[in-house]
Design an enzyme around this catalytic site. Structure first.
Site, PDB file in Angstrom:
ATOM      1  N   ASP A   1       0.858  -1.168   0.109  1.00  0.00           N
ATOM      2  CA  ASP A   1      -0.106   0.009   0.142  1.00  0.00           C
ATOM      3  C   ASP A   1       1.067   1.298  -0.036  1.00  0.00           C
ATOM      4  O   ASP A   1       2.134   1.320   0.632  1.00  0.00           O
ATOM      5  CB  ASP A   1      -1.135  -0.091   1.282  1.00  0.00           C
ATOM      6  CG  ASP A   1      -1.941   1.341   1.173  1.00  0.00           C
ATOM      7  OD1 ASP A   1      -2.849   0.958   0.278  1.00  0.00           O
ATOM      8  OD2 ASP A   1      -1.435   2.363   1.789  1.00  0.00           O
TER       9      ASP A   1
ATOM     10  N   GLU B   1       1.068   5.783   0.140  1.00  0.00           N
ATOM     11  CA  GLU B   1       0.386   6.900   0.649  1.00  0.00           C
ATOM     12  C   GLU B   1       1.290   7.882  -0.330  1.00  0.00           C
ATOM     13  O   GLU B   1       2.276   7.770  -0.118  1.00  0.00           O
ATOM     14  CB  GLU B   1       0.551   7.371   2.107  1.00  0.00           C
ATOM     15  CG  GLU B   1      -0.401   6.253   2.799  1.00  0.00           C
ATOM     16  CD  GLU B   1      -1.628   6.261   2.631  1.00  0.00           C
ATOM     17  OE1 GLU B   1      -2.082   7.366   2.279  1.00  0.00           O
ATOM     18  OE2 GLU B   1      -2.160   5.028   2.903  1.00  0.00           O
TER      19      GLU B   1
ATOM     20  N   HIS C   1      -5.668   4.561   6.457  1.00  0.00           N
ATOM     21  CA  HIS C   1      -4.821   5.604   5.535  1.00  0.00           C
ATOM     22  C   HIS C   1      -3.380   5.566   5.934  1.00  0.00           C
ATOM     23  O   HIS C   1      -2.710   6.634   5.633  1.00  0.00           O
ATOM     24  CB  HIS C   1      -5.557   6.695   5.257  1.00  0.00           C
ATOM     25  CG  HIS C   1      -6.699   6.612   4.536  1.00  0.00           C
ATOM     26  ND1 HIS C   1      -6.950   6.278   3.309  1.00  0.00           N
ATOM     27  CD2 HIS C   1      -8.225   6.999   5.033  1.00  0.00           C
ATOM     28  CE1 HIS C   1      -8.456   6.344   3.033  1.00  0.00           C
ATOM     29  NE2 HIS C   1      -9.064   6.622   4.220  1.00  0.00           N
TER      30      HIS C   1
ATOM     31  N   ASP D   1      -2.850  -0.499   6.323  1.00  0.00           N
ATOM     32  CA  ASP D   1      -3.678  -0.728   5.212  1.00  0.00           C
ATOM     33  C   ASP D   1      -3.135  -2.024   4.365  1.00  0.00           C
ATOM     34  O   ASP D   1      -3.946  -3.004   4.130  1.00  0.00           O
ATOM     35  CB  ASP D   1      -3.757   0.269   4.166  1.00  0.00           C
ATOM     36  CG  ASP D   1      -4.616   1.477   4.628  1.00  0.00           C
ATOM     37  OD1 ASP D   1      -5.040   1.445   5.994  1.00  0.00           O
ATOM     38  OD2 ASP D   1      -4.829   2.336   4.100  1.00  0.00           O
TER      39      ASP D   1
END
Length: 590
Positions: free
Chosen positions: A43, A45, A184, A189
């Site tokens: 994941d 960001e 998030h 995540d």
């Protein structure tokens, strides 16, 4: 919540390990069972801007196999752009947090090493994969092109509408009771996505999805019928050949060819196959027959023959190779053109074969434009006159019916140029048609000139094709060879343009041993009349194209191979220009 490992030990048949061959394990990662596959669940960001390596703010990844966590990768990344306030509110990542973090060019090598050899998994995977791929391109690293599995797509296919209101990660995490709640942040995540992945894998057994390849195809738009009939591709050989889909009554439904029967047949059960008629065919199919061939040419020829013999309902091309047309210049005192379906040994001259009646009629119209050949269908007497038609009054026919011209003069001036166009030089027709196009173009009658050009193309195409075929099919026997993939030689024996034998001489062996064995067992060919005396024009042209390839070597030739010095082939450049002009709808160059 049961782990994936717990589910595998459960006596329930929902998910079962699949026994694989060593070849499957080591040669094709798609064939590996989901239990033995290593996944890196990732994941990212980002700053929320355009896809760029400089926009990544955090990477979190978990490596798992068989339900066991093998390792974790987590780091903040100092982006090359500011973090917008709304991203900070959403993720909690601030400028102060990423300031001491390493930039992406320091983080990326370690992450690529972490994911090496694994299947990349993410929720809405295209988003994360695009950022990582772009970062590799920007920094000069080679993107490893991993197999990618998207849990969002997998959930859309595996879960029914009543189970979850949507397919967001948070929703799926609650549904599968994930041990980590998505928030998030990259690592959290990723951990939640791991639990979602295991939950979805637990559901795949009921869909008969047990391998990685099954899962990758499952997320695509594969129809239930394709999944139900997928077993038809099992056990097929990975060799060149022909495959035949048959129904419950053993009737051929579809015939195809491939350099790998197994690979090609499997493709019918993937999302890449979108043809409606193939879906209909698969619904009726009950068995796939494989016919192994020595090499690709033999496969192509056998496909043509099978299609011609069985007329499979789902084959469109080459279904009726016998449906060809010929223009026949009759052998009588005053020859005329006749449209026929077969060539006979009757002393007549033939032009063809034409794939359609329209093409033959266009060529005939071109001949009539070039020479005043009679167009009536009567058998004329050389002694008794009969009434003339309107063409004689228009000056487009010398009126042999009224005996205005002798048979000798008619043959010399009118029918001989047409006869020569079939076996020798078509200049008598071509030059007159070119002159007529020029006259019409000068008079600005461009539409009429284009019509004559279409007739020229139809006539010249048939003449070039026929003389090229005739030069090859008159040879009693041709033995040719070309290098085989992996060593050795692919060998073909053709007799009168028909494939009589095909074989492969293995690497390290003397090819003449194979050649002599093939000649001893090759098909005996009894030729018939015309430029296609022993096979369809399509078969002879396939063999000729194979023989003419630069890497092919002629091993033995029973007769001389020659074409007329001033034959139709010398007009090839004109034909190419005329066809190009017709396609572009422009004036034919002079």
């Amino acid at each position: 919540m049961k782990t994936l490992k717990d589910r595998l030990s459960d006596p329930s048949p929902t998910l079962r390990p699949v026994q694989l061959t060593l070849d499957a394990l080591f040669d094709d990662p798609r064939a590996a069972s989901l239990f033995s596959t290593t996944f890196v669940v990732v994941d990212l960001e980002t700053t929320g801007g355009a896809v760029s390596g400089g926009g990544i703010t955090e990477i979190g990844a978990v490596k798992v196999r068989g339900g066991e966590v093998l390792g974790e990768f987590a780091t903040l990344v100092r982006p090359m752009e500011r973090i917008p306030p709304f991203i900070t509110v959403l993720t909690g990542i601030t400028e102060a947090m990423v300031l001491p973090a390493p930039p992406i060019d320091e983080v990326l090598p370690g992450f690529l090493q972490f994911m090496e050899g694994a299947v990349l998994v993410a929720h809405n995977a295209p988003y994360d994969a695009n950022f990582l791929r772009t970062a590799c391109n920007e920094l000069g690293y080679t993107w490893p092109k991993p197999l990618i599995l998207d849990t969002a797509q997998l959930a859309r296919r595996a879960l029914i509408a009543d189970e979850v209101p949507n397919h967001k990660l948070a929703t799926l995490a609650r549904h599968f009771r994930a041990q980590t709640e998505p928030c998030h942040r990259a690592l959290a995540d990723a951990k939640a996505t791991v639990d979602v992945l295991h939950g979805l894998i637990g559901r795949l057994g009921s869909h008969k999805v047990h391998t990685l390849g099954d899962a990758l195809e499952f997320v695509k738009a594969v129809s239930p019928e394709q999944r139900r009939k997928k077993h038809l591709a099992n056990g097929l050989p990975d060799v060149p050949g022909v495959y035949v889909f048959r129904d419950a009554k053993e009737r051929p439904l579809y015939v195809g060819t491939s350099s790998s029967i197994a690979t090609r047949v499997r493709s019918y059960f993937t999302a890449a196959e979108k043809r409606a008629r193939m879906s209909e065919m698969l619904a009726a199919a009950e068995r796939v027959e494989a016919i192994e061939c020595a090499h690709a040419l033999e496969a192509e020829v056998r496909e043509l023959r099978l299609i011609a013999a069985h007329k499979p309902p789902y084959n469109r091309r080459s279904k009726f190779p016998e449906r060809v047309f010929w223009l026949k210049l009759t052998a009588e005192a005053y020859p005329r053109l006749s449209l026929v379906r077969q060539v006979a040994e009757d002393g007549a001259a033939y032009l063809g074969p034409f794939g359609s009646r329209r093409a033959a009629e266009l060529a005939a119209a071109g001949i009539y434009d070039a020479v005043p050949l009679r167009q009536c269908t009567h058998k004329l007497s050389v002694r008794k006159p009969t009434p003339a038609c309107a063409l004689a009054e228009l000056g487009r026919c010398p009126a042999p019916c009224e005996l205005r011209i002798t048979p000798e003069e008619y043959v010399e001036r009118i029918s001989d140029p047409v006869r020569a166009a079939t076996v020798d030089d078509p200049a008598g027709v071509v030059e007159r048609l070119m002159d007529r196009i020029g006259v019409l173009a000068d008079a600005k009658r461009y539409e009429d000139a284009a019509n004559v050009r279409s007739r020229l193309v139809a006539f010249l195409r048939a003449s070039v094709r026929m003389q090229r075929l005739a030069a090859f099919t008159r040879i009693e026997e041709v033995v040719a060879a070309r290098p085989a993939v992996g060593g050795g030689w692919e060998i073909t024996v053709a007799r009168r343009g028909r494939l009589a034998a095909a074989g492969v001489s293995p690497a390290g062996a003397h090819p003449m041993i194979t050649v002599e064995a093939m000649l001893a067992t090759a098909e005996t060919v009894m030729p018939g009349p015309g430029p296609t005396p022993a096979a369809s024009a399509a078969e002879s042209e396939r063999i000729l194209a194979w023989v003419e390839r630069p890497e092919t070597r002629l091993v033995r030739l029973a007769d001389g191979w020659a074409s007329p010095a001033r034959g139709a082939g010398r007009w090839r450049a004109l034909l190419d220009r005329a066809e190009a002009a017709a396609s572009a709808q422009v004036e034919l160059p002079s």
